[in-house]
Design a protein around this motif. Sequence first.
Motif, PDB file in Angstrom:
ATOM      1  N   SER A 269      47.781  43.692  37.939  1.00  0.00           N
ATOM      2  CA  SER A 269      46.845  44.737  38.912  1.00  0.00           C
ATOM      3  C   SER A 269      47.547  44.412  40.349  1.00  0.00           C
ATOM      4  O   SER A 269      47.585  43.317  40.799  1.00  0.00           O
TER       5      SER A 269
ATOM      6  N   THR B 242      40.749  43.455  45.466  1.00  0.00           N
ATOM      7  CA  THR B 242      40.575  45.070  45.146  1.00  0.00           C
ATOM      8  C   THR B 242      41.804  45.565  44.832  1.00  0.00           C
ATOM      9  O   THR B 242      42.785  45.298  45.389  1.00  0.00           O
TER      10      THR B 242
ATOM     11  N   LEU C 147      32.729  38.632  37.776  1.00  0.00           N
ATOM     12  CA  LEU C 147      33.157  37.384  36.935  1.00  0.00           C
ATOM     13  C   LEU C 147      33.873  36.554  37.824  1.00  0.00           C
ATOM     14  O   LEU C 147      34.801  36.868  38.615  1.00  0.00           O
TER      15      LEU C 147
ATOM     16  N   TYR D 252      37.945  36.100  37.212  1.00  0.00           N
ATOM     17  CA  TYR D 252      39.006  37.056  37.785  1.00  0.00           C
ATOM     18  C   TYR D 252      39.059  37.411  39.162  1.00  0.00           C
ATOM     19  O   TYR D 252      38.074  37.420  39.818  1.00  0.00           O
TER      20      TYR D 252
END
Length: 955
Positions: free
Chosen positions: A299, A318, A415, A418
């Motif tokens: 990501s 983010t 979590l 992560y």
Amino acid sequence: MSETNSAAGAAATHRYTAAMAADIEARWQDFWDAEGTYATPNPSGDLAGSAAAVDRPKKFIMDMFPYPSGAGLHVGHPLGYIATDVYARFNRMTGHNVLHTLGFDAFGLPAEQYAVQTGTHPRVSTEANIENMKAQLRRLGLGHDRRRSFATIDPDYYRWTQWIFLQIFNSWYDDEAKRARPIETLAEQFASGRRQTPDGRPWAELNAAERADVLGGYRLAYASDAPVNWCPGLGTVLANEEVTADGRSERGNFPVFKAKLRQWNMRITAYADRLLDDLDALDWPEAIKLQQRNWIGRSEGARIDFPVGDDHAITVFTTRQDTLFGATYMVLAPEHDLVDAIVPAAWPEGTHQVWTGGHATPAEAVAEYRKQAAAKSDVERQAEAKDKTGVFTGAYATNPASGERVPVFIADYVLMGYGTGAIMAVPAHDSRDFAFARAFELPMRCVVEPSDDRGTDPADWDDAFASYDAKIVNSAAGTVSLDGLGVVDAKTRITEWLAERGIGEGTVNFRLRDWLFSRQRYWGEPFPIVYDEDGVAHALPESMLPVELPEVDDYSPRTFDPDDADTSPETPLSRNEDWVHVELDLGDGPKRYRRETNTMPNWAGSCWYELRYLDPHNAAQVVGPEAEQYWMGPREGQTAGGVDLYVGGAEHAVLHLLYARFWHKVLFDLGHISSFEPFHKLFNQGMIQAYVYRDSRGIAVPAAEVEERDGGYYYQGEQVSRLLGKMGKSLKNAVTPDEICAEYGADTLRLYEMAMGPLDVSRPWDTRAVVGQYRLLQRLWRNVVDEDTGEVTVTDAEPDEATLRALHKAIDGVTQDMENLRFNTAIAKVTELNNHLTKAGGPLARSVAERLVLLTAPLAPHIAEELWRRLGHRATVVHESFPVADPAYVVDETVTCVVQIKGKVKARLEVAPSVSDEELEKLALADAGVQSALGGAGIRKVIVRAPKLVNIVPA
Ligand code: ANZ
């Protein structure tokens, strides 16, 4: 043998029957073994074989090797092995030096559990299982180079598994060089001051234990106290890949808990980018590539700091930094380290009742909520359910862009494992945040302009508006404005703005975690690691390998109440005190050490076995460079190198296939091998399914004893239900290859398995249909051998035109099918040819009979050898050339193509209906009539309408 077979055998003594097949097959299998027919030479000549072979192009064809279970093989297991065998045989006949062998993946749980139940040493039962499986596989006529076979439990093999572990342990990942390098190079960087130690002290001032600690933070294999998956029911820890989506053990289905335990890990995350990028170089099914991509989970986003008071900052990860102005609250994972630091003694004035959960103090609320969260699995926590839970920490942070004060919550939907374990919540544009904000009456701000008609006030919405294809609004303050930008541009702008201020940066996050590499098991590879009295881990020198498994009285790991999370593992190896404590001289005189008592996971042995096939007896090296380059080195169309074809089940998408790629890359980085991917082409075979019959209680009944009548199924008079399922002992529907070989012969079984359907599709087994392939072989036999006299019936006459057409069309089609692993359609074409020859009657022309036998040889090698010998050849059919189709006989018929110049017909050509525009243009321009009509004039344009028309416009 069935009655019809023996009756037929009595009528014609030279008919192809099961008895004859058994005789033929046993004879040729012995012959192949005695002659070393499948012995594949290495270029270095250390493994003998046909000397000419090494000058041919190579083909390395490989199966995912079996686990030798006590139940032996059923007919579903060899599907892939038969397919690779057919392909290997075809490649031998088309001029390749083919490496094909099969080893055994023999460490692991079932042997250990069997040992626990029976007291038999796992080595004893495993070796017996291997012998049994070898006999079953030999009966199928698989052309393996048996000199290259091994089992992962052989000390000669696991010596190298341990050696590779040491290579990994003794290296670190250099982010600048983007590769693994020996750990000494890192120590040099610290010593020279090029790299700072974590606490800034000079390297020379650190003692041995401190240095070991620092280096441990970089090693590619390292021990750590990180939270791991602890499974009390199995008594061992598990890798993430071994835990199911609902947080249970893949084996045994026991609850799995997060526990902090000192365990070995492999730093596979260092390779995340390369594991992802190099997928592009591989010829793998897209579905498997996608599973790996998702598992690695790259990501792109940003890290942003939100200050809390003067002393702390929460860093979030983010992927939507463009929505920063819409972040109206924050959430930390309940386990986040910062929680305790920011929690105030009392609730701020006027804190909302919904936020406190009715608790007197923030500390009490946090403690209570943490307890609840710990009892849930990650998957439960991430569930899409709308009722989000959480509690206010009492602390506020500052949104760095808008300057607004935003409350900080803890909630289990965030979590710890992560990103950074913390998020900025943007309820208007993220569904989970939207649900949470609704429940806790938190403000929402629309910062991405909705493209539908919902309006811009989130209070009126049913859910968040999540889109990448929209404009940013409401996002300006002080020195930054994103208003009017698209999402992509806004991300760039805000990331730059944050970076300039040192409060954020663009970053890439991966879902992939390091690989937990130790297990509390007996039946696995021991670690080549010992600990000194300070608990510092030392790698054993290569000369002390292999570290062999010691004898123990009790193989079982200690298991616990499956639901009791407050337990911790105990290893079987720790019970052998004599083995655990050793005196060794590791360079500074004899000292006492304690051995590592965990063992490696059952994936270790399969992480590198492809390499050992290349050079199985090399006592000095894991694999000789010459052998590795020859068999696996990069080449045109195969830039990463690797095995030419790897066949196995799709269930290995993320475990074995990811781990093996990782080890291979480390060995590549350290200069031991020239390929940087282990498996160039991957093919997933389908499964052989079988009908499961169940009685009224739902219990499976023996499938072989079920009768079919009046459209129903009956077992001992009682009607039973029928469903398609897996084949296996437990469902009482297993059919063994031994049974089918006894009834029809191995060639029939091979043909049947290959004819059932496309190789990648699952198919139901039907014993009654096997006979169809048996009949094909009988007709083939009859076309060459007189059933009464046993004489070969071929003539030296020229075959007729129709026969030549049928023959060459079959050769052409079968060749293409073989190249593309379409064995079912190849068999259909052989059948068609054979039927044509049967119908034509009379003895076959020798040239036709021989080519028919050669065509069949990869599929049914025993009968092909027998017929080849009877046709008068002394050498094995295995190394004969595959027949080549004559194109003149392959085209169906021809069509007439008209060639015009300026609209006038100048020539007529007879061409194949499938001719391409380019070919047709060439043919037309080469035609003598056309050439003379053009009279040397240049050409302005050629209009081609294959296959019927070519129109030439001269200049
Ligand atoms: C703000 C935001 C706004 C987000 C928005 C999404 C949408 P992937 O794509 O899977 O990487 N996130 C980050 N860390 C998390 C954690 N530890 N637990 C749960 N959620 C976490 O997802 C990244 C997004 O997941 C991040 O981007 C973050 O929410 C959330 F309109 O930040 B986002």
